[in-house]
Design a protein around this motif. Structure first.
Motif, PDB file in Angstrom:
ATOM      1  N   ILE A   1       0.842  -1.209   0.000  1.00 34.41           N
ATOM      2  CA  ILE A   1       0.000   0.000   0.000  1.00 34.41           C
ATOM      3  C   ILE A   1       0.868   1.247   0.000  1.00 34.41           C
ATOM      4  CG2 ILE A   1      -1.728   1.300   1.296  1.00 34.41           C
ATOM      5  CD1 ILE A   1      -2.791  -1.350   2.370  1.00 34.41           C
ATOM      6  N   ALA A   2       1.925   1.230   0.825  1.00 34.09           N
ATOM      7  CA  ALA A   2       2.834   2.383   0.888  1.00 34.09           C
ATOM      8  C   ALA A   2       3.567   2.571  -0.434  1.00 34.09           C
ATOM      9  CB  ALA A   2       3.829   2.194   2.030  1.00 34.09           C
ATOM     10  N   ILE A   3       3.921   1.458  -1.076  1.00 32.98           N
ATOM     11  CA  ILE A   3       4.634   1.547  -2.354  1.00 32.98           C
ATOM     12  C   ILE A   3       3.733   2.161  -3.427  1.00 32.98           C
ATOM     13  CG2 ILE A   3       5.691   0.184  -4.198  1.00 32.98           C
ATOM     14  CD1 ILE A   3       6.672  -1.754  -2.032  1.00 32.98           C
ATOM     15  N   LYS A   4       2.471   1.727  -3.463  1.00 29.59           N
ATOM     16  CA  LYS A   4       1.527   2.275  -4.448  1.00 29.59           C
ATOM     17  C   LYS A   4       1.257   3.752  -4.195  1.00 29.59           C
ATOM     18  CE  LYS A   4      -0.881  -2.095  -5.410  1.00 29.59           C
ATOM     19  NZ  LYS A   4      -2.172  -2.820  -5.295  1.00 29.59           N
ATOM     20  N   ALA A   5       1.273   4.155  -2.932  1.00 26.94           N
ATOM     21  CA  ALA A   5       1.026   5.553  -2.585  1.00 26.94           C
ATOM     22  C   ALA A   5       2.290   6.408  -2.663  1.00 26.94           C
ATOM     23  CB  ALA A   5       0.429   5.637  -1.186  1.00 26.94           C
ATOM     24  N   ASN A   6       3.363   5.828  -3.180  1.00 27.43           N
ATOM     25  CA  ASN A   6       4.649   6.528  -3.284  1.00 27.43           C
ATOM     26  C   ASN A   6       5.118   7.016  -1.913  1.00 27.43           C
ATOM     27  OD1 ASN A   6       6.894   7.450  -4.697  1.00 27.43           O
ATOM     28  ND2 ASN A   6       6.007   9.458  -5.084  1.00 27.43           N
ATOM     29  N   ASN A   7       4.924   6.150  -0.903  1.00 26.74           N
ATOM     30  CA  ASN A   7       5.293   6.493   0.474  1.00 26.74           C
ATOM     31  C   ASN A   7       6.160   5.388   1.077  1.00 26.74           C
ATOM     32  OD1 ASN A   7       5.243   8.079   2.847  1.00 26.74           O
ATOM     33  ND2 ASN A   7       3.595   6.824   3.694  1.00 26.74           N
ATOM     34  N   ASN A   8       7.063   4.852   0.279  1.00 27.13           N
ATOM     35  CA  ASN A   8       7.948   3.782   0.729  1.00 27.13           C
ATOM     36  C   ASN A   8       9.088   4.402   1.545  1.00 27.13           C
ATOM     37  OD1 ASN A   8       9.531   1.544   1.137  1.00 27.13           O
ATOM     38  ND2 ASN A   8       9.592   0.932  -1.002  1.00 27.13           N
ATOM     39  N   GLN A   9       8.811   4.644   2.822  1.00 24.81           N
ATOM     40  CA  GLN A   9       9.784   5.348   3.664  1.00 24.81           C
ATOM     41  C   GLN A   9      10.995   4.485   4.000  1.00 24.81           C
ATOM     42  OE1 GLN A   9       8.141   7.500   6.993  1.00 24.81           O
ATOM     43  NE2 GLN A   9       6.401   8.264   5.809  1.00 24.81           N
ATOM     44  N   LEU A  10      10.834   3.171   3.994  1.00 25.65           N
ATOM     45  CA  LEU A  10      11.987   2.305   4.236  1.00 25.65           C
ATOM     46  C   LEU A  10      13.035   2.525   3.152  1.00 25.65           C
ATOM     47  CD1 LEU A  10      13.473   0.018   5.680  1.00 25.65           C
ATOM     48  CD2 LEU A  10      12.146  -1.611   4.318  1.00 25.65           C
ATOM     49  N   GLN A  11      12.582   2.596   1.916  1.00 23.15           N
ATOM     50  CA  GLN A  11      13.499   2.855   0.802  1.00 23.15           C
ATOM     51  C   GLN A  11      14.208   4.188   0.975  1.00 23.15           C
ATOM     52  OE1 GLN A  11      12.390   1.928  -3.431  1.00 23.15           O
ATOM     53  NE2 GLN A  11      12.432   4.142  -3.624  1.00 23.15           N
ATOM     54  N   ASP A  12      13.473   5.195   1.440  1.00 22.13           N
ATOM     55  CA  ASP A  12      14.067   6.521   1.623  1.00 22.13           C
ATOM     56  C   ASP A  12      15.072   6.535   2.776  1.00 22.13           C
ATOM     57  OD1 ASP A  12      12.569   7.545  -0.478  1.00 22.13           O
ATOM     58  OD2 ASP A  12      10.884   8.068   0.820  1.00 22.13           O
ATOM     59  N   TRP A  13      14.785   5.809   3.858  1.00 22.69           N
ATOM     60  CA  TRP A  13      15.739   5.727   4.967  1.00 22.69           C
ATOM     61  C   TRP A  13      17.032   5.052   4.509  1.00 22.69           C
ATOM     62  CZ3 TRP A  13      16.060   8.397   9.179  1.00 22.69           C
ATOM     63  CH2 TRP A  13      14.918   8.875   9.824  1.00 22.69           C
TER      64      TRP A  13
ATOM     65  N   LYS B   1      11.136 -11.110   1.495  1.00 19.97           N
ATOM     66  CA  LYS B   1      11.524 -10.877   0.101  1.00 19.97           C
ATOM     67  C   LYS B   1      11.253  -9.437  -0.313  1.00 19.97           C
ATOM     68  CE  LYS B   1      10.952 -12.607  -4.615  1.00 19.97           C
ATOM     69  NZ  LYS B   1      10.820 -11.256  -5.197  1.00 19.97           N
ATOM     70  N   ARG B   2      10.177  -8.838   0.191  1.00 17.84           N
ATOM     71  CA  ARG B   2       9.891  -7.462  -0.175  1.00 17.84           C
ATOM     72  C   ARG B   2      11.004  -6.530   0.309  1.00 17.84           C
ATOM     73  NH1 ARG B   2       5.264  -6.935   1.957  1.00 17.84           N
ATOM     74  NH2 ARG B   2       5.812  -5.721   3.786  1.00 17.84           N
ATOM     75  N   VAL B   3      11.519  -6.795   1.508  1.00 17.58           N
ATOM     76  CA  VAL B   3      12.642  -6.000   2.008  1.00 17.58           C
ATOM     77  C   VAL B   3      13.871  -6.222   1.128  1.00 17.58           C
ATOM     78  CG1 VAL B   3      14.203  -5.629   3.955  1.00 17.58           C
ATOM     79  CG2 VAL B   3      11.776  -6.002   4.374  1.00 17.58           C
ATOM     80  N   MET B   4      14.108  -7.480   0.726  1.00 20.09           N
ATOM     81  CA  MET B   4      15.230  -7.767  -0.178  1.00 20.09           C
ATOM     82  C   MET B   4      15.069  -7.027  -1.501  1.00 20.09           C
ATOM     83  SD  MET B   4      15.785 -11.867   0.343  1.00 20.09           S
ATOM     84  CE  MET B   4      16.267 -12.588   1.913  1.00 20.09           C
ATOM     85  N   ASP B   5      13.840  -6.997  -2.012  1.00 21.51           N
ATOM     86  CA  ASP B   5      13.585  -6.301  -3.282  1.00 21.51           C
ATOM     87  C   ASP B   5      13.862  -4.805  -3.157  1.00 21.51           C
ATOM     88  OD1 ASP B   5      12.856  -8.674  -4.455  1.00 21.51           O
ATOM     89  OD2 ASP B   5      10.700  -8.380  -4.158  1.00 21.51           O
ATOM     90  N   ILE B   6      13.505  -4.223  -2.002  1.00 23.17           N
ATOM     91  CA  ILE B   6      13.763  -2.797  -1.784  1.00 23.17           C
ATOM     92  C   ILE B   6      15.263  -2.522  -1.783  1.00 23.17           C
ATOM     93  CG2 ILE B   6      13.579  -0.931  -0.077  1.00 23.17           C
ATOM     94  CD1 ILE B   6      10.854  -2.106   0.725  1.00 23.17           C
ATOM     95  N   LEU B   7      16.034  -3.425  -1.164  1.00 24.97           N
ATOM     96  CA  LEU B   7      17.490  -3.279  -1.174  1.00 24.97           C
ATOM     97  C   LEU B   7      18.043  -3.424  -2.583  1.00 24.97           C
ATOM     98  CD1 LEU B   7      18.408  -5.354   2.021  1.00 24.97           C
ATOM     99  CD2 LEU B   7      18.623  -2.885   1.760  1.00 24.97           C
TER     100      LEU B   7
END
Length: 214
Positions: free
Chosen positions: A144-156, A189-195
């Motif tokens: 949901i956060a990814i679709k809303a362009n709010n992927n804060q883990l990626q930004d951190w 896996k989603r965390v791995m994909d973000i990395l």
């Protein structure tokens, strides 16, 4: 010839010096010991026979687990300078202003799991209150956060890497994923994909030590 009887004397050992040494050692260990802070998101890591140690500096830990049935992601940085730089990056990106006192307090936080918008409220709490169950909902990083362009883990992650470069880091920042043994694979896996989206293809998986013949 009659045997000469020797008078028996009670033997005693003066333990004063040994007690002094024991109490000195005990006092030394108490004063130099570091208390372990309670984890805001405790996880039961899977077992492994691998004994590779994680570095003491230049490390970012991403913890994935569940609390009250909800998946949560927490973010932790070992170095204070990287914490400070990453916070400045997030403040600029999300237009959140932090006071000098809040910046100093954030440098002391080992791990956190709140949206950047709720970080000021978290920093206003006492350390023991932050670790209470349900206080930190986790960093936005789900679908949901990814679709809303709010992927804060990626930004951190991006902010921590930028801070490492800005602080003259000669080595790439290392990342470790600490997941619960009962956690479902898609969440890890989603965390791995973000990395991997940020070209981070080498990272550690935190496990607990077990015997080889387990």
């Amino acid at each position: 010839m009659a045997k000469v009887k020797m008078s028996k004397k009670a033997t005693s050992i003066d333990m004063t010096a040994m007690c002094d040494v024991a109490f000195l050692l005990l006092t030394f260990f108490i004063l130099t010991a570091t208390a372990k802070m309670p984890e805001p998101l405790p996880v039961d890591t899977p077992s492994s026979t691998v004994q590779t140690k994680l570095p003491e500096t230049g490390l970012v830990t991403i913890t994935v687990g569940k609390s009250e049935g909800k998946e949560q992601v927490f973010f932790g940085m070992k170095d204070r300078a990287i914490r400070s730089g990453a916070l400045a990056y997030m403040a600029q990106k999300y237009k959140v202003t932090f006071t000098d006192a809040e910046k100093t307090q954030f440098e002391l936080v080992d791990e956190f799991g709140v949206p950047v918008e709720g970080l000021k409220q978290l920093l206003a709490m006492k350390g023991a209150d932050r670790a209470k169950k349900g206080v930190q909902p986790g960093i936005p990083s789900d679908s949901i956060a990814i679709k809303a362009n709010n992927n804060q883990l990626q930004d951190w992650i991006q902010g921590a890497r930028k801070a490492n470069i800005d602080n003259g880091g000669t080595k790439e920042l290392q990342f470790a994923i600490k997941g619960d043994a009962k956690e479902e694979y898609p969440q890890i896996k989603r965390v791995m994909d973000i990395l991997q989206d940020q070209k981070i293809n080498s990272f550690n998986l935190v496990t607990g030590l077990r015997g080889k013949d387990y």
